[in-house]
Each structure stands twice: as structure tokens, then as C-alpha cells.
Design a protein around this motif. Structure first.
Motif, PDB file in Angstrom:
ATOM      1  N   ALA A 175     -15.436 -11.445 -14.615  1.00 17.46           N
ATOM      2  CA  ALA A 175     -15.994 -12.778 -14.035  1.00 17.46           C
ATOM      3  C   ALA A 175     -16.800 -13.614 -14.851  1.00 17.46           C
ATOM      4  O   ALA A 175     -16.772 -15.041 -14.833  1.00 17.46           O
ATOM      5  CB  ALA A 175     -16.958 -12.530 -12.700  1.00 17.46           C
ATOM      6  N   GLN A 176     -17.414 -13.063 -15.828  1.00 14.34           N
ATOM      7  CA  GLN A 176     -18.222 -13.996 -16.807  1.00 14.34           C
ATOM      8  C   GLN A 176     -17.265 -14.684 -17.754  1.00 14.34           C
ATOM      9  O   GLN A 176     -17.448 -15.737 -18.098  1.00 14.34           O
ATOM     10  CB  GLN A 176     -19.191 -13.147 -17.587  1.00 14.34           C
ATOM     11  N   CYS A 177     -16.072 -13.925 -17.997  1.00 18.00           N
ATOM     12  CA  CYS A 177     -15.060 -14.569 -18.974  1.00 18.00           C
ATOM     13  C   CYS A 177     -14.395 -15.706 -18.065  1.00 18.00           C
ATOM     14  O   CYS A 177     -14.333 -16.963 -18.816  1.00 18.00           O
ATOM     15  CB  CYS A 177     -13.991 -13.592 -19.069  1.00 18.00           C
ATOM     16  N   VAL A 178     -14.179 -15.480 -16.854  1.00 20.06           N
ATOM     17  CA  VAL A 178     -13.598 -16.742 -16.236  1.00 20.06           C
ATOM     18  C   VAL A 178     -14.333 -17.832 -16.015  1.00 20.06           C
ATOM     19  O   VAL A 178     -13.907 -19.068 -16.106  1.00 20.06           O
ATOM     20  CB  VAL A 178     -12.874 -16.033 -14.724  1.00 20.06           C
ATOM     21  N   LYS A 179     -15.684 -17.522 -15.612  1.00 20.32           N
ATOM     22  CA  LYS A 179     -16.671 -18.667 -15.442  1.00 20.32           C
ATOM     23  C   LYS A 179     -16.671 -19.496 -16.758  1.00 20.32           C
ATOM     24  O   LYS A 179     -16.929 -20.767 -16.950  1.00 20.32           O
ATOM     25  CB  LYS A 179     -17.818 -18.114 -15.143  1.00 20.32           C
ATOM     26  N   TYR A 180     -16.960 -18.850 -17.960  1.00 15.06           N
ATOM     27  CA  TYR A 180     -16.934 -19.382 -19.257  1.00 15.06           C
ATOM     28  C   TYR A 180     -15.900 -20.367 -19.752  1.00 15.06           C
ATOM     29  O   TYR A 180     -16.285 -21.483 -19.993  1.00 15.06           O
ATOM     30  CB  TYR A 180     -17.096 -18.296 -20.406  1.00 15.06           C
ATOM     31  N   LEU A 181     -14.474 -19.881 -19.316  1.00 14.36           N
ATOM     32  CA  LEU A 181     -13.323 -20.590 -19.461  1.00 14.36           C
ATOM     33  C   LEU A 181     -13.604 -21.808 -18.525  1.00 14.36           C
ATOM     34  O   LEU A 181     -13.210 -23.147 -19.001  1.00 14.36           O
ATOM     35  CB  LEU A 181     -12.105 -20.068 -19.158  1.00 14.36           C
ATOM     36  N   ARG A 182     -13.910 -21.725 -17.175  1.00 11.24           N
ATOM     37  CA  ARG A 182     -14.118 -23.066 -16.402  1.00 11.24           C
ATOM     38  C   ARG A 182     -15.382 -23.945 -17.005  1.00 11.24           C
ATOM     39  O   ARG A 182     -14.860 -25.285 -16.864  1.00 11.24           O
ATOM     40  CB  ARG A 182     -14.533 -22.453 -15.208  1.00 11.24           C
ATOM     41  N   ASP A 183     -16.363 -23.295 -17.338  1.00  8.55           N
ATOM     42  CA  ASP A 183     -17.442 -24.143 -18.041  1.00  8.55           C
ATOM     43  C   ASP A 183     -16.823 -24.912 -19.289  1.00  8.55           C
ATOM     44  O   ASP A 183     -17.508 -25.898 -19.523  1.00  8.55           O
ATOM     45  CB  ASP A 183     -18.636 -23.322 -18.307  1.00  8.55           C
ATOM     46  N   LYS A 184     -15.747 -24.222 -20.082  1.00  9.38           N
ATOM     47  CA  LYS A 184     -15.178 -24.767 -21.171  1.00  9.38           C
ATOM     48  C   LYS A 184     -14.340 -26.060 -20.899  1.00  9.38           C
ATOM     49  O   LYS A 184     -13.863 -26.517 -21.725  1.00  9.38           O
ATOM     50  CB  LYS A 184     -14.904 -23.875 -21.970  1.00  9.38           C
ATOM     51  N   GLY A 185     -14.253 -26.259 -19.746  1.00  9.50           N
ATOM     52  CA  GLY A 185     -13.049 -27.274 -19.328  1.00  9.50           C
ATOM     53  C   GLY A 185     -11.842 -26.724 -18.824  1.00  9.50           C
ATOM     54  O   GLY A 185     -10.720 -27.701 -18.717  1.00  9.50           O
ATOM     55  N   ILE A 186     -11.492 -25.414 -18.751  1.00 12.08           N
ATOM     56  CA  ILE A 186     -10.076 -25.125 -18.482  1.00 12.08           C
ATOM     57  C   ILE A 186      -9.932 -25.074 -17.174  1.00 12.08           C
ATOM     58  O   ILE A 186     -10.575 -24.676 -15.934  1.00 12.08           O
ATOM     59  CB  ILE A 186      -9.924 -23.626 -18.800  1.00 12.08           C
ATOM     60  N   LYS A 187      -8.949 -25.960 -16.723  1.00 13.42           N
ATOM     61  CA  LYS A 187      -8.821 -26.303 -15.193  1.00 13.42           C
ATOM     62  C   LYS A 187      -7.622 -25.672 -14.426  1.00 13.42           C
ATOM     63  O   LYS A 187      -7.425 -25.586 -13.570  1.00 13.42           O
ATOM     64  CB  LYS A 187      -8.626 -27.730 -15.015  1.00 13.42           C
ATOM     65  N   ASN A 188      -6.546 -25.073 -15.560  1.00  9.67           N
ATOM     66  CA  ASN A 188      -5.395 -24.581 -14.968  1.00  9.67           C
ATOM     67  C   ASN A 188      -5.688 -23.191 -14.628  1.00  9.67           C
ATOM     68  O   ASN A 188      -6.608 -22.468 -14.601  1.00  9.67           O
ATOM     69  CB  ASN A 188      -4.552 -24.288 -16.275  1.00  9.67           C
ATOM     70  N   PRO A 189      -4.752 -22.851 -13.564  1.00  8.30           N
ATOM     71  CA  PRO A 189      -4.912 -21.365 -12.934  1.00  8.30           C
ATOM     72  C   PRO A 189      -4.984 -20.493 -13.985  1.00  8.30           C
ATOM     73  O   PRO A 189      -4.371 -20.412 -15.020  1.00  8.30           O
ATOM     74  CB  PRO A 189      -3.615 -21.449 -12.003  1.00  8.30           C
ATOM     75  N   ILE A 190      -5.852 -19.410 -13.902  1.00  9.09           N
ATOM     76  CA  ILE A 190      -6.164 -18.183 -14.603  1.00  9.09           C
ATOM     77  C   ILE A 190      -5.291 -16.933 -13.947  1.00  9.09           C
ATOM     78  O   ILE A 190      -5.949 -16.633 -12.788  1.00  9.09           O
ATOM     79  CB  ILE A 190      -7.598 -18.107 -14.855  1.00  9.09           C
ATOM     80  N   TYR A 191      -4.309 -16.460 -14.812  1.00  3.22           N
ATOM     81  CA  TYR A 191      -3.880 -15.091 -14.019  1.00  3.22           C
ATOM     82  C   TYR A 191      -4.287 -14.080 -15.229  1.00  3.22           C
ATOM     83  O   TYR A 191      -4.270 -14.302 -16.406  1.00  3.22           O
ATOM     84  CB  TYR A 191      -2.371 -15.277 -14.275  1.00  3.22           C
ATOM     85  N   ALA A 192      -4.834 -12.908 -14.683  1.00  2.59           N
ATOM     86  CA  ALA A 192      -5.478 -11.995 -15.466  1.00  2.59           C
ATOM     87  C   ALA A 192      -4.477 -10.784 -15.517  1.00  2.59           C
ATOM     88  O   ALA A 192      -3.944 -10.332 -14.519  1.00  2.59           O
ATOM     89  CB  ALA A 192      -6.853 -11.420 -14.994  1.00  2.59           C
ATOM     90  N   GLY A 193      -4.398  -9.907 -16.693  1.00  4.19           N
ATOM     91  CA  GLY A 193      -3.436  -9.081 -16.736  1.00  4.19           C
ATOM     92  C   GLY A 193      -3.754  -7.866 -17.793  1.00  4.19           C
ATOM     93  O   GLY A 193      -4.635  -8.174 -18.658  1.00  4.19           O
ATOM     94  N   VAL A 194      -2.873  -6.841 -18.128  1.00  2.00           N
ATOM     95  CA  VAL A 194      -2.773  -6.015 -19.186  1.00  2.00           C
ATOM     96  C   VAL A 194      -3.648  -4.823 -18.673  1.00  2.00           C
ATOM     97  O   VAL A 194      -4.769  -4.869 -18.507  1.00  2.00           O
ATOM     98  CB  VAL A 194      -3.406  -6.722 -20.384  1.00  2.00           C
ATOM     99  N   GLY A 195      -2.868  -3.713 -18.520  1.00  2.00           N
ATOM    100  CA  GLY A 195      -3.609  -2.627 -18.042  1.00  2.00           C
ATOM    101  C   GLY A 195      -4.253  -2.314 -16.814  1.00  2.00           C
ATOM    102  O   GLY A 195      -4.956  -1.614 -16.322  1.00  2.00           O
ATOM    103  N   ILE A 196      -3.541  -3.015 -15.755  1.00  2.00           N
ATOM    104  CA  ILE A 196      -3.902  -3.389 -14.427  1.00  2.00           C
ATOM    105  C   ILE A 196      -3.027  -2.163 -13.701  1.00  2.00           C
ATOM    106  O   ILE A 196      -1.816  -2.209 -13.770  1.00  2.00           O
ATOM    107  CB  ILE A 196      -3.957  -4.637 -13.865  1.00  2.00           C
ATOM    108  N   SER A 197      -3.820  -1.350 -12.885  1.00  2.00           N
ATOM    109  CA  SER A 197      -3.014  -0.331 -12.224  1.00  2.00           C
ATOM    110  C   SER A 197      -3.579   0.227 -10.858  1.00  2.00           C
ATOM    111  O   SER A 197      -2.926   0.681 -10.112  1.00  2.00           O
ATOM    112  CB  SER A 197      -2.772   0.886 -13.083  1.00  2.00           C
ATOM    113  N   THR A 198      -4.918  -0.215 -10.734  1.00  2.00           N
ATOM    114  CA  THR A 198      -5.464   0.574  -9.600  1.00  2.00           C
ATOM    115  C   THR A 198      -6.161  -0.568  -8.532  1.00  2.00           C
ATOM    116  O   THR A 198      -6.282  -1.573  -9.030  1.00  2.00           O
ATOM    117  CB  THR A 198      -6.860   1.521 -10.025  1.00  2.00           C
ATOM    118  N   PRO A 199      -6.227  -0.094  -7.492  1.00  2.00           N
ATOM    119  CA  PRO A 199      -6.987  -1.159  -6.582  1.00  2.00           C
ATOM    120  C   PRO A 199      -8.177  -1.531  -7.002  1.00  2.00           C
ATOM    121  O   PRO A 199      -8.436  -2.982  -6.835  1.00  2.00           O
ATOM    122  CB  PRO A 199      -7.085  -0.154  -5.215  1.00  2.00           C
ATOM    123  N   ASP A 200      -9.217  -0.734  -7.621  1.00  2.00           N
ATOM    124  CA  ASP A 200     -10.314  -1.193  -8.311  1.00  2.00           C
ATOM    125  C   ASP A 200     -10.104  -2.344  -9.223  1.00  2.00           C
ATOM    126  O   ASP A 200     -10.867  -3.356  -9.442  1.00  2.00           O
ATOM    127  CB  ASP A 200     -11.126  -0.229  -8.719  1.00  2.00           C
TER     128      ASP A 200
END
Length: 245
Positions: A175-200
Motif C-alpha cells: 500500500a505504501q509502494c502504491v501511494k509512493y508511485l501515485r505521489d510521484k505522478g504515476i497516473k496509469n493503472p497499477i497491476y501487482a503480481g509475482v508470487g500471488i497465490s492466496t486469498p490473503d
């Protein structure tokens, strides 16, 4: 906004028809976007499991035209489901050919590309100049050069969802990473991944307010049992929805 679930598969693995059935099962189960892995002889940036599916698929086609014929069939079957095409740079250059790739992908209606293994920016720049949306990858450590590249991107940002080394101070959580990118002017959609496997994992991505969540090996390994797959996708969607209440 609901975080979109993005399901990966390698077209042509374990064979062409079975790969079509895998895509069918994804759509039936409720996956929002399909990520198509284009066959590759040397998928050196992927994990062993995904890499083996790409190499197997590569051996199941006689040429690049046959791959695109399969892609066209898939798009015909699922015209209402968005797709993202994963391409290795050397496959575009040496197997398909840049001009031919542009011709066939444009004819197929493919717009969104994840380009990996680039030796320079030439293929990326050519694709963008021909109307394709080429994603930009940012590692969890958020290095300045990757952020600058993302700021100039015309597509979604692919953000590494979990740390595996360097972490920028103050960006210990996704969440802090996403906010940092938004604060840096990144307006494009952010899709997160790599190693994602569980509901958590999915809940973490949704709580971080990323617009998309990539699921690869964990999803693909459940395609042998449609009931198990549907239950798994439902658990991911429930976790996503619980984070967005």
C-alpha cells in the motif's frame, strides 16, 4: 473500484485445444482479464513452472502464424474478455519478426503488451509508435530509473507485489509502494503480481488500491479440476471484495 483478477496461461500448453479449455475455465470461473503467454524457446525471466509451459507451447506450433491463429480463435471465443499478451523481446525480433508481429497483433485486435527481456528500447518504441500499449515493470524497491520509465509509459504499470531484496524506506508495505508511485505522478493503472497465490495475497493487493492482480502458477496448477478452480477463484474474489467493502 474492484481490483481485477488477471489469470495467466501459455497458449498451446499442454496442447492447443487444452489451452483453449483452460481459457474457457478462467472466464467461466470469473477471471476478469486473461494474460496470454506467447510461446517462447528461452523464457529465462519466468519461474521454472511457467517457463516450462512456454517452452512446451513453443514446440507445439509450426510457426508464429499458427500461434496467432490460436490467439484469434481464443479472442473469438471470448470477445468480451480483455486480454494482455506477454511477449519476450527476442521472440518478436527473431521468431515472429517486428513487422509481422505488428501486422498480426493489430489484425487480432491486441492492444496491451507485457514486453520482457528487452535488449534495448527499439522494439518497445516501435510497438508504441504503432498504437500498442506496452507495460512498464517496477520492482518492489521502487528504483528511480524504473519510476521515471513508468512515468513515460502509455500502459498499466506492473508492480512487484512482494519484496525480495531492497525496500525503499517508508515503502515497506505494498500500500505504501502504491501511494509512493501515485505521489510521484504515476497516473496509469497499477497491476501487482509475482508470487500471488492466496486469498490473503489478493486482499493485500486490493487493500493497496492496485487496479489489477496477476495470478500465474497457482491458478494454472488448478486447471485440471474445474470445480477446484472455480472454488479457488471464488475464494480470491471473496477476499478481494472483503477488502473493498
Amino acid at each position: 473500484m474492484k481490483t481485477k483478477l488477471i489469470g495467466y496461461f501459455s497458449i498451446g500448453y499442454p496442447d492447443v485445444e487444452r489451452s483453449m479449455e483452460i481459457a474457457d475455465s478462467y472466464v467461466k470461473s470469473g477471471i476478469d482479464i486473461i494474460e496470454i503467454g506467447f510461446p517462447c524457446d528461452n523464457p529465462y525471466l519466468d519461474n521454472e513452472y511457467i517457463g516450462n509451459t512456454l517452452k512446451c507451447a513453443y514446440n507445439n506450433f509450426k510457426d508464429a502464424d499458427a500461434v496467432f491463429d490460436a490467439v484469434d480463435e481464443l479472442l473469438k471465443r471470448h470477445a468480451d474478455t480483455p486480454v494482455i499478451l506477454l511477449m519476450y523481446d527476442h521472440i518478436i525480433r527473431d521468431y515472429v519478426g517486428v513487422d509481422k508481429f505488428i501486422e498480426r497483433a493489430s489484425k487480432s485486435g491486441i492492444k496491451d503488451i507485457i514486453l520482457v527481456g528487452s535488449e534495448d528500447e527499439s522494439v518497445k518504441d516501435t510497438l508504441i509508435s504503432n498504437g500498442f500499449n506496452v507495460s512498464c515493470y517496477i520492482t518492489y524497491g521502487l528504483p528511480d530509473n524504473e519510476i521515471e520509465s513508468a512515468r513515460n509509459s502509455n500502459a498499466f504499470i506492473y508492480l512487484q507485489a512482494k519484496p525480495d531484496g531492497n525496500v525503499r524506506p517508508g515503502c515497506e508495505t505494498l500500500a505504501q509502494c502504491v501511494k509512493y508511485l501515485r505521489d510521484k505522478g504515476i497516473k496509469n493503472p497499477i497491476y501487482a503480481g509475482v508470487g500471488i497465490s492466496t486469498p490473503d495475497d489478493v486482499k493485500m493487493i486490493a487493500e493497496a488500491k492496485a487496479e489489477g492482480c496477476f495470478i500465474g502458477s497457482a491458478l494454472l496448477k488448478k486447471t485440471g479440476d474445474i470445480k477446484q478452480l472455480e472454488e479457488y477463484v471464488k475464494s480470491l474474489k471473496d477476499a478481494r471484495d472483503s477488502a473493498e467493502i
